[in-house]
Motif scaffolding. Structure first.
Motif, PDB file in Angstrom:
ATOM      1  N   ALA A 108      62.519 -63.553  17.315  1.00  0.00           N
ATOM      2  CA  ALA A 108      62.798 -63.708  18.744  1.00  0.00           C
ATOM      3  C   ALA A 108      64.157 -63.098  19.057  1.00  0.00           C
ATOM      4  O   ALA A 108      65.108 -63.237  18.286  1.00  0.00           O
ATOM      5  N   GLY A 109      64.250 -62.410  20.204  1.00  0.00           N
ATOM      6  CA  GLY A 109      65.509 -61.823  20.645  1.00  0.00           C
ATOM      7  C   GLY A 109      65.324 -61.121  21.979  1.00  0.00           C
ATOM      8  O   GLY A 109      64.201 -60.873  22.411  1.00  0.00           O
ATOM      9  N   ASP A 110      66.403 -60.796  22.638  1.00  0.00           N
ATOM     10  CA  ASP A 110      66.357 -60.104  23.925  1.00  0.00           C
ATOM     11  C   ASP A 110      66.363 -58.598  23.665  1.00  0.00           C
ATOM     12  O   ASP A 110      67.409 -57.978  23.526  1.00  0.00           O
ATOM     13  N   VAL A 111      65.189 -58.012  23.632  1.00  0.00           N
ATOM     14  CA  VAL A 111      65.030 -56.604  23.270  1.00  0.00           C
ATOM     15  C   VAL A 111      65.511 -55.667  24.373  1.00  0.00           C
ATOM     16  O   VAL A 111      66.132 -54.646  24.112  1.00  0.00           O
ATOM     17  N   ASN A 112      65.239 -56.001  25.629  1.00  0.00           N
ATOM     18  CA  ASN A 112      65.533 -55.072  26.722  1.00  0.00           C
ATOM     19  C   ASN A 112      66.725 -55.478  27.588  1.00  0.00           C
ATOM     20  O   ASN A 112      66.970 -54.879  28.619  1.00  0.00           O
ATOM     21  N   GLY A 113      67.492 -56.480  27.177  1.00  0.00           N
ATOM     22  CA  GLY A 113      68.725 -56.834  27.874  1.00  0.00           C
ATOM     23  C   GLY A 113      68.560 -57.528  29.204  1.00  0.00           C
ATOM     24  O   GLY A 113      69.487 -57.542  30.017  1.00  0.00           O
ATOM     25  N   ASP A 114      67.398 -58.165  29.445  1.00  0.00           N
ATOM     26  CA  ASP A 114      67.183 -58.853  30.728  1.00  0.00           C
ATOM     27  C   ASP A 114      67.517 -60.343  30.670  1.00  0.00           C
ATOM     28  O   ASP A 114      67.215 -61.083  31.583  1.00  0.00           O
ATOM     29  N   ARG A 115      68.129 -60.793  29.573  1.00  0.00           N
ATOM     30  CA  ARG A 115      68.550 -62.181  29.365  1.00  0.00           C
ATOM     31  C   ARG A 115      67.381 -63.144  29.195  1.00  0.00           C
ATOM     32  O   ARG A 115      67.514 -64.334  29.418  1.00  0.00           O
ATOM     33  N   ARG A 116      66.227 -62.599  28.792  1.00  0.00           N
ATOM     34  CA  ARG A 116      65.063 -63.423  28.469  1.00  0.00           C
ATOM     35  C   ARG A 116      64.637 -63.100  27.042  1.00  0.00           C
ATOM     36  O   ARG A 116      64.666 -61.941  26.626  1.00  0.00           O
ATOM     37  N   THR A 117      64.237 -64.114  26.309  1.00  0.00           N
ATOM     38  CA  THR A 117      63.861 -63.938  24.910  1.00  0.00           C
ATOM     39  C   THR A 117      62.487 -63.303  24.800  1.00  0.00           C
ATOM     40  O   THR A 117      61.515 -63.773  25.387  1.00  0.00           O
ATOM     41  N   ASP A 118      62.431 -62.228  24.043  1.00  0.00           N
ATOM     42  CA  ASP A 118      61.191 -61.507  23.768  1.00  0.00           C
ATOM     43  C   ASP A 118      60.756 -61.815  22.337  1.00  0.00           C
ATOM     44  O   ASP A 118      61.523 -62.355  21.540  1.00  0.00           O
ATOM     45  N   THR A 130      55.821 -52.207  14.070  1.00  0.00           N
ATOM     46  CA  THR A 130      56.481 -53.194  14.908  1.00  0.00           C
ATOM     47  C   THR A 130      55.823 -53.243  16.280  1.00  0.00           C
ATOM     48  O   THR A 130      55.527 -52.208  16.874  1.00  0.00           O
ATOM     49  N   TYR A 131      55.595 -54.464  16.754  1.00  0.00           N
ATOM     50  CA  TYR A 131      55.132 -54.708  18.125  1.00  0.00           C
ATOM     51  C   TYR A 131      56.190 -55.546  18.834  1.00  0.00           C
ATOM     52  O   TYR A 131      56.856 -56.376  18.212  1.00  0.00           O
ATOM     53  N   VAL A 132      56.338 -55.352  20.126  1.00  0.00           N
ATOM     54  CA  VAL A 132      57.251 -56.128  20.947  1.00  0.00           C
ATOM     55  C   VAL A 132      56.483 -56.728  22.107  1.00  0.00           C
ATOM     56  O   VAL A 132      55.702 -56.048  22.764  1.00  0.00           O
ATOM     57  N   GLY A 133      56.700 -58.013  22.326  1.00  0.00           N
ATOM     58  CA  GLY A 133      56.149 -58.700  23.494  1.00  0.00           C
ATOM     59  C   GLY A 133      57.299 -59.063  24.420  1.00  0.00           C
ATOM     60  O   GLY A 133      58.103 -59.946  24.095  1.00  0.00           O
ATOM     61  N   LEU A 134      57.415 -58.362  25.546  1.00  0.00           N
ATOM     62  CA  LEU A 134      58.499 -58.638  26.501  1.00  0.00           C
ATOM     63  C   LEU A 134      58.161 -59.845  27.349  1.00  0.00           C
ATOM     64  O   LEU A 134      57.039 -59.957  27.852  1.00  0.00           O
TER      65      LEU A 134
END
Length: 137
Positions: A108-118, A130-134
């Motif tokens: 878990a981490g904020d991948v795109n910098g929107d202050r929400r955990t992805d 690797t897959y990312v779920g925003l």
């Protein structure tokens, strides 16, 4: 686990047991260094023993949410959104449609910098996939 569950700026304690049931306890931090312990919060479904538990602010409200993820034949995710009273509002299951997730790790981490955990799923083997779920709250 730790996190600011109620959004008051203090680090709270979070205990989560995944087994036949999914049970969560929270200890809300007080300003004098003690904790106020809340009652158990249970998910009604069974079969939680294969889930990973993560924390993060999924919806960007400043409170630490809970995330449960199971990777196996399918990839299933549940989220518990933190409320200001230290409880969680549990959302329904979110599934990825394709199979073959059993070798993936979840982070878990904020991948795109929107202050929400992805969520980030990674598999290392013959290739590194690797897959990312925003978070879309």
């Amino acid at each position: 686990m730790t996190g600011d569950v109620n959004g008051d700026g203090r680090t709270d304690l979070i205990w989560n047991e995944t087994g036949d049931i999914n049970r969560t306890y929270v200890g809300l931090a007080n300003s004098n260094g003690t904790f106020t312990f809340l009652g158990a919060q249970d998910r009604p479904e069974g079969g939680w023993s294969t889930y990973d538990v993560l924390t993060g602010d999924v919806n960007g409200d400043g409170r630490t949410d809970l995330i449960w993820n199971e990777t196996g034949d399918i990839n299933r995710t549940y989220v518990g959104l933190a409320n200001s009273n230290g409880t969680f509002t549990f959302l329904g299951a979110q599934d990825r449609p394709e199979g073959g997730w059993s070798n993936y790790d979840v982070l878990a981490g904020d991948v795109n910098g929107d202050r929400r955990t992805d969520l980030i799923w990674n598999e290392t083997g013959d290739i590194n996939r690797t897959y990312v779920g925003l978070s879309d709250f």
